[in-house]
Design a protein around this motif. Structure first.
Motif, mmCIF file in Angstrom:
data_model
loop_
_atom_site.group_PDB
_atom_site.id
_atom_site.type_symbol
_atom_site.label_atom_id
_atom_site.label_comp_id
_atom_site.label_asym_id
_atom_site.label_seq_id
_atom_site.Cartn_x
_atom_site.Cartn_y
_atom_site.Cartn_z
ATOM 1 N N PHE A 191 46.326 43.069 51.440
ATOM 2 C CA PHE A 191 47.410 43.711 51.069
ATOM 3 C C PHE A 191 47.523 43.752 49.580
ATOM 4 O O PHE A 191 48.360 44.489 48.907
ATOM 5 C CB PHE A 191 48.816 42.919 51.627
ATOM 6 N N THR A 192 46.654 42.800 48.959
ATOM 7 C CA THR A 192 46.699 42.662 47.472
ATOM 8 C C THR A 192 45.535 43.232 46.854
ATOM 9 O O THR A 192 45.568 43.498 45.592
ATOM 10 C CB THR A 192 47.108 40.962 47.488
ATOM 11 N N THR A 193 44.249 43.172 47.639
ATOM 12 C CA THR A 193 42.975 43.245 47.031
ATOM 13 C C THR A 193 42.886 42.342 45.759
ATOM 14 O O THR A 193 43.741 41.727 45.029
ATOM 15 C CB THR A 193 42.784 44.666 46.469
ATOM 16 N N PRO A 194 41.607 42.372 45.373
ATOM 17 C CA PRO A 194 41.268 41.560 44.089
ATOM 18 C C PRO A 194 42.112 41.846 42.765
ATOM 19 O O PRO A 194 41.989 40.961 42.077
ATOM 20 C CB PRO A 194 39.795 41.452 44.033
ATOM 21 N N TYR A 195 42.516 43.084 42.605
ATOM 22 C CA TYR A 195 43.085 43.444 41.563
ATOM 23 C C TYR A 195 44.227 42.907 41.284
ATOM 24 O O TYR A 195 44.788 42.377 40.189
ATOM 25 C CB TYR A 195 43.315 44.945 41.711
ATOM 26 N N LEU A 196 45.293 42.725 42.346
ATOM 27 C CA LEU A 196 46.451 42.145 42.249
ATOM 28 C C LEU A 196 46.281 40.514 42.400
ATOM 29 O O LEU A 196 47.225 39.715 41.828
ATOM 30 C CB LEU A 196 47.547 42.699 43.259
ATOM 31 N N GLU A 197 45.282 39.787 43.294
ATOM 32 C CA GLU A 197 45.300 38.461 43.388
ATOM 33 C C GLU A 197 43.962 38.086 43.646
ATOM 34 O O GLU A 197 43.310 38.701 44.611
ATOM 35 C CB GLU A 197 46.358 38.203 44.686
ATOM 36 N N LYS A 198 43.408 37.292 43.191
ATOM 37 C CA LYS A 198 42.219 36.629 43.487
ATOM 38 C C LYS A 198 42.391 35.329 43.973
ATOM 39 O O LYS A 198 42.591 34.263 43.377
ATOM 40 C CB LYS A 198 41.248 36.440 42.197
ATOM 41 N N PRO A 199 42.227 35.184 45.452
ATOM 42 C CA PRO A 199 42.592 33.933 46.213
ATOM 43 C C PRO A 199 41.866 32.739 45.746
ATOM 44 O O PRO A 199 42.173 31.568 45.621
ATOM 45 C CB PRO A 199 42.393 34.185 47.440
ATOM 46 N N PHE A 200 40.538 32.993 45.227
ATOM 47 C CA PHE A 200 39.623 31.850 44.824
ATOM 48 C C PHE A 200 40.028 31.262 43.538
ATOM 49 O O PHE A 200 39.953 30.082 43.585
ATOM 50 C CB PHE A 200 38.068 32.245 44.807
ATOM 51 N N ASP A 201 40.733 31.919 42.856
ATOM 52 C CA ASP A 201 41.178 31.191 41.587
ATOM 53 C C ASP A 201 42.334 30.121 42.037
ATOM 54 O O ASP A 201 42.853 29.327 41.143
ATOM 55 C CB ASP A 201 42.149 32.253 40.673
ATOM 56 N N PHE A 202 43.226 30.515 43.234
ATOM 57 C CA PHE A 202 44.203 29.400 43.653
ATOM 58 C C PHE A 202 43.515 28.467 44.645
ATOM 59 O O PHE A 202 44.369 27.784 45.695
ATOM 60 C CB PHE A 202 45.303 30.045 44.200
ATOM 61 N N GLY A 203 42.272 28.390 44.991
ATOM 62 C CA GLY A 203 41.673 27.123 45.770
ATOM 63 C C GLY A 203 41.093 27.630 47.051
ATOM 64 O O GLY A 203 40.780 26.928 47.789
ATOM 65 N N ALA A 204 41.422 29.051 47.417
ATOM 66 C CA ALA A 204 40.700 29.402 48.890
ATOM 67 C C ALA A 204 39.119 29.535 48.875
ATOM 68 O O ALA A 204 38.445 29.398 47.773
ATOM 69 C CB ALA A 204 41.485 31.054 48.930
#
Ligand SMILES: Cc1ncc(COP(=O)(O)O)c(C=O)c1O
Length: 435
Positions: A191-204
């Motif tokens: 739903f977000t794509t890396p353009y809106l959110e990068k889950p790895f930046d938050f520990g995923a």
């Protein structure tokens, strides 16, 4: 210098256009070629054997890997900030392969309960038949998340924005809990794509995508991908399948052979090979075209969605609007942390008059398309309770944030005034018929 070698220092839009592509030395083709082939000619017998035992990198058969898919995989990995990726035939295949690379019969998974209906069914029914138990918990109840993890748990799973409740995952806390218990956090970033959110930046640790949605962007192709951060310590004792020496790997382990790509190598070499959910190179090529314009499209999706959300918020026939970027939304603070560029293009609203009014609304739209999809350039509408989430029991629907008066919009790239005008005329039909 090849694009691949320099792209890690490039910014998002440049990677979206060039990432993962080395110009083909024979043809000098500017566009990524479509390698529409099943198989690849081996140099000699020893080389073939080395490829089969993962001693050398190269192509064997397009069920496992294909050069067009490789460009897509590298580009996605770079956009997400990961070490590698595996492109597969659908988002469902990506979730199935990613989680079964981690868990086998007898193991367990903890998942947040606000999920796409197809994922919920996959976990509740099919995974149960595989012998994998999935515990569903409220992703915002961090104590409940932690309490559901036990010694059999192999992964914590969530969606960046739950479908259709639009619950924003608190990835920093979810990854902290997962890592405390030695398990990876697997995140669906569709739903977000890396353009809106990068889950790895938050520990995923691992990301899955349905490429079918915003990355394809034009409603033409089904596809999925698994992306690995390359950071999870597979040798922590919980994942012996990554560290055991395998006869079919010439008595090496996946971790020894593939190092920070161990997860992707295992997923590709085992389930990718055995289940055969491979992505066609033509679809891969369409996803590459989609990636090239991703940021432009998402920015327009977001600005249109905000306009539609604001319009609906002040409409007398609308009971409530759920779009986390609206200032009065209970998740507004969370959206500032995780989605500062906007909460995507899916919004839900409750129509006055309940189920019957919702049906009339959906039957009355003219520009919006009534389809079971999101993330198309065209605006889409659906009634989740009777469609995407209809296989859930009433109490399961409530837990997933699905209610009878709820309508889900996937706001497209048309002129926002035309989208709003169509909603207005459909609401006026509802007014005439039901009030
Ligand atoms: C969040 C999410 N994940 C996964 C999927 C499954 O993707 P696919 O339809 O490509 O199998 C969907 C499909 O709607 C979805 O919305």
């Amino acid at each position: 210098m090849t694009t691949e070698k320099i792209s890690r220092s490039f910014n998002f839009d440049t990677i979206a256009l060039h990432g993962g592509q080395d110009i083909d030395p024979t043809t000098r083709s500017r566009a990524v070629p479509i390698y529409q082939t099943t198989s690849y000619v081996f140099d000699d017998a020893d080389y073939a054997n080395e490829l089969f035992q993962m001693q050398k990198e190269g192509y064997i058969y397009s069920r496992n890997a294909n050069p067009t898919n490789t460009v897509l995989e590298k580009r996605l990995a770079q956009l997400e900030g990961g070490s590698g990726a595996f492109a597969v035939s659908s988002g469902q295949a990506a979730i199935t392969i990613a989680l079964n690379t981690l868990a086998k019969a007898g193991d367990e998974i903890v998942a947040t309960n606000a999920l796409y209906g197809g994922t919920y069914n996959l976990f509740a029914n099919t995974f149960q038949r595989f012998g994998i138990k999935v515990h569903f918990v409220d992703g915002h109840d961090l104590d409940a998340v932690e309490a559901a993890i036990n010694e059999k748990t192999k992964a914590l799973f969530t969606e960046t924005i739950g479908n259709p409740s639009l619950q924003i995952a608190d990835l920093k806390n979810l990854s902290r809990i997962a890592h405390k218990h030695g398990i990876p956090l697997v995140v669906d970033n569709t739903f977000t794509t890396p353009y809106l959110e990068k889950p790895f930046d938050f520990g995923a640790d691992i990301i899955v995508h349905s490429l079918t949605k915003f990355i394809g962007g034009h409603g033409t192709s089904i596809g999925g991908a698994i992306v690995d951060s390359g950071r999870f310590p597979w040798n922590n004792g919980r994942f012996p399948e990554f560290t055991e020496k395998k006869p079919y790997l010439n008595h090496h382990s996946f971790l020894e052979l593939a190092k920070e790509n161990a997860f992707i190598a295992k997923a590709r070499f085992e389930l990718g090979h055995d289940l055969g959910a491979s992505l066609s190179p033509f679809n891969s090529w369409l996803f590459i075209q989609g990636l090239e314009s991703l940021s432009l499209r998402i920015e327009k999706h977001v600005s249109n969605t905000l306009k539609v959300a604001e319009y609906l918020s002040q409409h007398e026939q609308v009971e409530w609007v759920n779009y986390p970027s609206l200032k009065d939304n209970p998740q507004f603070e969370l959206s500032k942390i995780y989605l500062p560029k906007g909460a995507g293009s899916i919004l839900t609203f409750g129509i006055k008059g309940g189920l019957e009014a919702a049906k009339t609304f959906i039957n009355s739209v003219k520009l919006l398309s009534h389809v079971a999809n999101v993330g198309d350039s065209k605006s889409l509408v659906i009634h989740p309770a009777t469609t995407t989430h209809s296989r859930l029991l009433p109490e399961e629907q409530l837990q997933a944030g699905v209610t009878p008066e709820q309508i889900r919009l996937s706001v497209g790239l048309e002129d926002a005034n035309d989208i709003i005008a169509d909603i207005e005329q459909a609401l006026s039909v509802v007014r005439t018929k039901h009030f």
